[in-house]
Structure formats: structure tokens, C-alpha cells
Enzyme design. Structure first.
Site, short mmCIF file in Angstrom:
data_model
loop_
_atom_site.label_atom_id
_atom_site.label_comp_id
_atom_site.label_asym_id
_atom_site.label_seq_id
_atom_site.Cartn_x
_atom_site.Cartn_y
_atom_site.Cartn_z
N THR A 122 0.87 -1.18 0.00
CA THR A 122 0.00 0.00 0.00
C THR A 122 0.90 1.23 0.00
OG1 THR A 122 -1.62 -1.24 1.24
CG2 THR A 122 -1.84 1.17 1.28
N GLU A 152 -3.33 -4.91 -2.68
CA GLU A 152 -3.88 -6.14 -2.09
C GLU A 152 -4.97 -5.78 -1.08
OE1 GLU A 152 -3.47 -9.42 -2.78
OE2 GLU A 152 -5.12 -9.45 -1.36
N LEU A 154 -6.47 -8.35 0.97
CA LEU A 154 -6.71 -9.45 1.91
C LEU A 154 -6.73 -8.95 3.35
CD1 LEU A 154 -3.85 -10.23 3.50
CD2 LEU A 154 -3.32 -11.29 1.34
N GLU A 156 -5.87 -10.15 7.40
CA GLU A 156 -5.18 -11.15 8.21
C GLU A 156 -6.22 -12.04 8.87
OE1 GLU A 156 -2.22 -9.28 10.74
OE2 GLU A 156 -1.60 -8.03 9.07
N ALA A 253 -19.67 -3.25 16.40
CA ALA A 253 -19.18 -2.24 17.35
C ALA A 253 -18.30 -2.92 18.39
CB ALA A 253 -20.37 -1.57 18.03
N CYS A 261 -2.78 -1.92 9.35
CA CYS A 261 -3.20 -1.24 8.12
C CYS A 261 -4.15 -0.07 8.30
CB CYS A 261 -3.75 -2.26 7.15
SG CYS A 261 -2.40 -3.32 6.59
#
Ligand code: NAD
Ligand code: UGA
Length: 435
Positions: A122, A152, A154, A156, A253, A261
Site C-alpha cells: 500500500t 492487495e 486481503l 489477516e 461495534a 493497516c
């Protein structure tokens, strides 16, 4: 079959390499971390990700997946090279590009044939152009290459299935031929392919992460309003989610988002906006709402216990989310600090993140079993929504606790059921005072 090199064998690079190998390609996974590569060659994974070990071993055995620290070896005969190194936050929230730049230089110095260089990390808007310029400058002799952005998406904890079943593949390049080749490589994933220019592709990644973070901060703010007005945020979210324009996902919540990220990418987007004289009012608020939650959990627990001085608090879960060992910007770190500052003693249990967590929170007493941890505690807090916590024997836990106080900061339990066992129970946004 294509030959691919993936640079960086972390959460994204290792999954990318293993998945492309599993799709029948010949893949070299390269890292500068010699220990990591040596371990991988022995089948020892550097990270915890469900299904990864089996996938890596299967593809190593099949002669499709190789590990190396040598750029010369990794790039020999390769048509595609993916850059998947880290882009952590710099001092002012900007993305630190030092690893991307080092990878770009090393590619330039070691490539011997035309290459398509694909940014999977990123990276800030404009990095594709920067990488192209750096490669051009660092090449000992000119060899044609093209830089493509392919961010990407995806997560984790479900990385392999996310990689193999993406909602879309985004490809950014003005070099149509290169974009088509990268699209061909992704065809087996059977996802819609969005081909756009480099900067737009880079922005799609940041905007997607920022939107998801916004969705979570939004539902968390709604949760607090629910608590004040006696509504149940779980049911509110479910009711909202049926509307296709809203969707049911990312409306849980709780203690707020963390990880490697969302925090860094929202910060980097704020930084890019500010540097370009745009006021990111919403993104700043999204971040503030998020980090306030972690402190609110400590304050609310203090209210429940009438202060935290000398109290023993057990944390159920330490990782930033379930099914991972990743502790980067995990909410547990802030909660531990807050509890210690108020004079509490803190215990921790996590099914897999204990070892990554230990050096980051040396004052926390770690336990290998949630029941052992609970014995003698004044309260437990659910910090990470691991499945195994949903199935704990709460009657037994109640017997073990010094006082039966349970703060469910991830809303994993049914309030009525837990209360009927005799717990003093609080969740997030589930009726007056958290339900
Ligand atoms: P990570 O920290 O887990 O792994 C990065 C790896 O790159 C490390 O093994 C490191 O040794 C290696 N490396 C650093 N410099 C290198 C170099 N010059 N040459 C070769 N290897 C080098 O990082 P990550 O979590 O996999 O993230 C990688 C990128 O992907 C980031 O930009 C991140 O934002 C993005 N991303 C991450 C996720 C995620 O879930 N973690 C999902 C989507 C996108
Ligand atoms: C996130 C994105 O979901 C991925 O699409 C993206 O590729 C990745 O960031 C990235 O760019 O690295 P990840 O951080 O691995 O993936 O995990 P998520 O499942 O998105 O969870 C992020 C955080 O939000 C966690 O702390 C999680 O507990 C929290 N969360 C998530 C909530 O609090 N509520 C929700 O409803 C969903």
C-alpha cells in the site's frame, strides 16, 4: 505457468507467493531477512495465518515455490516481480517508503531482462511514478520495464481465502500491454478486473481502507448513542445491514479498529490530504472516535469496579483481531497501558499472539489457559473476539473470579445469558449503560 518473484515474505508477500504457486506458477519468494528465509526453507512460518503452513509446504514439495535472499536468483527468468514490503507510518503519519525504495533499487541493479514491476504494498499516490524513476536511475544499463499498481485487499486471519476470492482485482497502469499481462495472471481468481491509471489504483486502496475504518467508527459512535438511549447496537446494525446500500459487513461495534493497516493508512491519507491543502475533517474524526474507544473501555471498567487501584484484570485476547498473531497497533496495548497507569495488575491470554505480545507488554503476566488466568481476577475484559472465547464455560469462569465482573468489549456474548449466571456484565452499545 508464469515465473514470478515476490519481494517481502510478510503477511501479504508470503500469502501472495504461496497462492500464486498454488495456481500453478513458478514463484520465488525473496526477503532480506536471512533468518526468515532459512526458517521458511525448513517449513517454519514466520507468521501465524490459518492454512498457510500447509499451502507453503505443498507448493515447496511440488517444486513451484522457492525461497531466497538473492535478488539475482529471484529475478532470473522472471517476468513479473511483486513488491510486497512494509510501508509503516513515518514520524508525521506519512508512509515510510524506505523499504519500497530499497526493493526498487535492488530490482534495478539485478534485472537482466524486461520486467513488469508490480506494487502490491500500500503506497502513497504517486509512488508508482517514483518507483519507475528510481529503477530507471539505478539500472546499470537500460532494460525495458513497466511499473503497475495492483493493491492487495486481503485481511489477516482469512488471508488465503481473501486472496483466492477477491471482490475485485485493481490494476493501475497506462501501459496497456503490461496491464493486460497482469490481468491474465489474475484471471484464475475469477474476480472483476478494474484497469485504471497508476494513481487511481493507488487511491482505490487508501479509499477502501479509509471507508471500512469509517464504517466501524460510525457504528461505534452509534453504539455510544445506543447506550445513552437504551437501544441495542447489534440489532441496529443487523437491521441496517439488510439495506444493500449499507451492507451487513464491518458493522461490529466494540473496542475499535487496530492492526498494521487501518491506523497507518488512514493516517497516511490524512497526511496526503494536508500536504495538498485539503482538510480531511471526516478522516480526523474517524481516527479520534477510534482511539477514544480504547480509553473508554478502561474508564468504563473503572466505573464498574469502583476504581482500578490494586485490582487484577485479565485480558481475553491480545492480538488486534482474531485468527492472527499480529500485535501491530493492537487495542490491547492501549488498554494495558491505561490499566497499569490506574494501578491495576494485568494478566493476559491469547490463543496465538502471546509470544508476539510478551515483549511489547512485559508487565503483563501471561497465562497459557483462560481458566488459569481467570482465577483470582477482579474482572475480565474480552479484547479480541476469538471463537474459543465464545465457547468458554462461563459458569466455571464465574467460580474462579474473585468478583464476577465481565466487560465484553467485542459484544460476543448474549447479555441476558451472562447475567443469568450472576455476572456483573457490560458490553458495548447494548442497551442502557452498555447493556
Ligand atoms: P510485513 O512487515 O509483514 O512484511 C514485510 C516483509 O518485507 C518483511 O519480511 C521484511 O523483511 C521484508 N523486506 C523489507 N525490505 C525488504 C527489501 N528491500 N527486500 C526484500 N524484503 C524486504 O508487511 P505486510 O503486513 O505483509 O505488509 C506489506 C504491505 O502490504 C504494506 O504496504 C501493507 O500496507 C500492505 N497490506 C497489508 C495487508 C495485511 O493484512 N497485513 C493487507 C493488504 C495490504
Ligand atoms: C484490513 C482490510 O479489511 C483489508 O481489506 C486490507 O487489505 C487490510 O486491512 C490492509 O490493507 O492491510 P485487516 O486489518 O487484516 O484488513 O483486518 P480487518 O478484518 O479489516 O480488521 C481491522 C480491524 O477492525 C480489527 O481491529 C478488527 O477487529 C476491527 N473491526 C473489523 C471492527 O472493530 N469491527 C468490524 O466490524 C470489523
Amino acid at each position: 505457468m508464469k515465473q514470478i518473484c515476490v519481494i517481502g515474505v510478510g503477511y501479504v508477500g508470503l500469502v501472495t507467493a504461496a497462492c500464486f504457486a498454488d495456481l500453478g506458477n513458478r514463484v520465488y519468494a525473496l526477503d532480506i531477512d536471512e533468518k526468515r528465509i532459512a526458517k521458511l526453507k525448513q517449513g517454519i512460518m514466520p507468521i501465524y495465518e490459518p492454512g498457510l503452513k500447509e499451502l507453503v509446504e505443498r507448493n515447496m514439495r511440488a517444486g513451484r515455490l522457492f525461497f531466497t535472499t538473492s535478488y539475482a536468483e529471484g529475478l532470473a527468468g522472471t517476468e513479473f516481480v511483486f513488491i510486497a514490503v512494509g510501508t509503516p507510518s513515518g514520524a508525521n503519519g506519512e508512509a515510510d517508503l524506505r523499504y519500497v525504495e530499497a526493493a526498487a533499487k535492488a530490482i534495478a541493479q539485478n534485472m537482466t531482462a524486461p520486467l513488469i514491476i508490480i506494487n502490491k504494498s500500500t503506497v502513497p499516490i504517486g509512488t508508482g511514478d517514483l518507483v519507475a524513476e528510481m529503477v530507471k536511475q539505478a539500472q546499470p544499463r537500460p532494460i525495458p520495464f513497466s511499473v503497475v499498481s495492483c493493491p492487495e485487499f486481503l485481511r489477516e486471519g482469512s488471508a488465503i481465502s481473501d486472496f483466492m476470492n477477491p471482490y475485485r482485482t485493481v490494476i493501475g497502469s497506462l501501459d496497456r500491454e503490461a496491464a493486460e499481462k497482469v490481468a491474465q495472471l489474475h484471471l484464475p481468481l475469477r474476480a472483476p478486473i478494474v484497469i485504471t491509471d497508476l494513481r487511481t489504483a493507488e487511491m482505490i486502496k487508501y479509499a477502501s481502507n479509509a471507508f471500512l475504518a469509517t464504517k466501524i467508527s460510525f457504528i461505534n459512535e452509534i453504539a455510544d448513542i445506543c447506550e445513552a438511549l437504551g437501544a441495542d447496537v447489534k440489532e441496529v446494525a443487523a437491521g441496517m445491514g439488510y439495506d444493500k446500500r449499507i451492507g451487513p459487513y464491518f458493522l461490529d461495534a466494540g473496542i475499535g479498529w487496530g492492526g498494521s493497516c487501518f491506523p497507518k493508512d488512514v493516517l497516511a491519507l490524512i497526511y496526503m490530504a494536508e500536504q495538498n491543502h485539503v482538510q480531511p475533517h471526516l478522516l480526523r474524526a474517524v481516527t479520534k472516535v477510534n482511539y477514544d474507544r480504547r480509553h473508554a473501555v478502561v474508564e468504563r471498567l473503572a466505573e464498574m469496579l469502583g476504581g482500578l487501584q490494586g485490582k487484577v484484570i485479565g485480558l481475553l485476547g491480545l492480538a488486534f483481531k482474531e485468527n492472527t498473531d499480529d500485535m501491530r497497533d493492537a487495542p490491547s496495548l492501549t488498554v494495558v497501558q491505561g490499566l497499569l497507569e490506574r494501578g491495576a495488575r494485568v494478566r493476559g491470554y491469547d490463543p496465538v499472539a502471546q509470544e508476539t505480545a510478551r515483549p511489547l507488554m512485559p508487565q503483563v503476566e501471561m497465562f497459557d489457559d483462560p481458566y488459569q488466568m481467570a482465577e483470582g481476577c477482579d474482572a475480565l475484559i474480552v479484547v479480541t473476539p476469538w471463537n474459543e472465547f465464545k465457547h468458554l464455560d462461563l459458569a466455571r469462569i464465574k467460580q474462579l473470579l474473585k468478583t464476577p465482573v465481565l466487560f465484553d468489549a467485542r459484544n460476543i456474548y448474549n447479555p441476558q445469558e451472562v447475567r443469568s449466571l450472576g455476572f456483573k456484565y457490560r458490553a458495548i452499545g447494548r442497551g442502557f449503560n452498555g447493556g
